[in-house]
Design a protein around this motif. Sequence first.
Motif: not given
Length: 278
Positions: A176-179, A181-183, A188-189, A244-247
């Motif tokens: 969840f923490r990686e989701f 971070a992506l969010h 931010d952008n 990157l998140f989805l490799c």
Amino acid sequence: MAAASSAASLASGPGSVTSSGTPTLDAHVLECASVGAFPTTYTVYVLRVTYRADVWILEKRYREFYALHQRVLAEASVDAGSAAALEAAFPAKKVLPDLRVRARALNDYLGLLVSLVGHESEATRQFLYLPTVDGPPPPVMAAAIAGTDSSSGHTNYHIAVRLAQRRGLYYVKRRFREFKALHSALCDNFNRSKLNPFLGAFPEATFFDRMDDAVVAARQRALDEYIRRVALHPMYGRLPEVLLFLCVAEHAEGGRPRGPYLGAHVDVELPHSRTVDI
């Protein structure tokens, strides 16, 4: 939450490139919003971009508009008449500008820019995040959560990914923490103003009940909807953070897809047509 200055009426100005009467590109400044706390407060301008059948929201600061303007004037494809018109329309720098007046001026400038140079300008394409290849791009990928497993006091979410340019699925395991971070990176952008509805909904973090079956199931449903929409989105799905998140890079060419995943069946199909708003 940032205080927003509504400017919905700004969307009434020019801003379409047409071909046989069919709009292909449209861009407007919808609102301006203050971000941050004094003394580091700054203003973002919320843009709605429509390209063919796709719609997305961007946020830009005045200095980004200024940089765009300078790049467009330097492009060889912009004739002298268009350059003069754009120069006259661009709002000048001011120490304490009236933000609504500036927002209207930027909206008018953006409409003129789209009308005069459209998507033929490389600077404009990059500013509006238009696809680099002309024509409606196919989805890069489709993604969905196929299942979960728990270990060491946390839950892993297994994401099934199907790429447009190859057959088969592969699987990525994320916490969840990686989701989150992506969010956060996307916000931010593209959602500093808190006005982007696409990026506004995300499951809240929990501590005491995070391993509860009902909490995990509810979070899985929310994250599944989130990653499906992000992956298929015409702009967000092409961003480096999402790839990157989805490799994607390591699976785009060569090798066999990972799997099969020994969980429930999951529908991860690339649609023949895609209309994902915002």
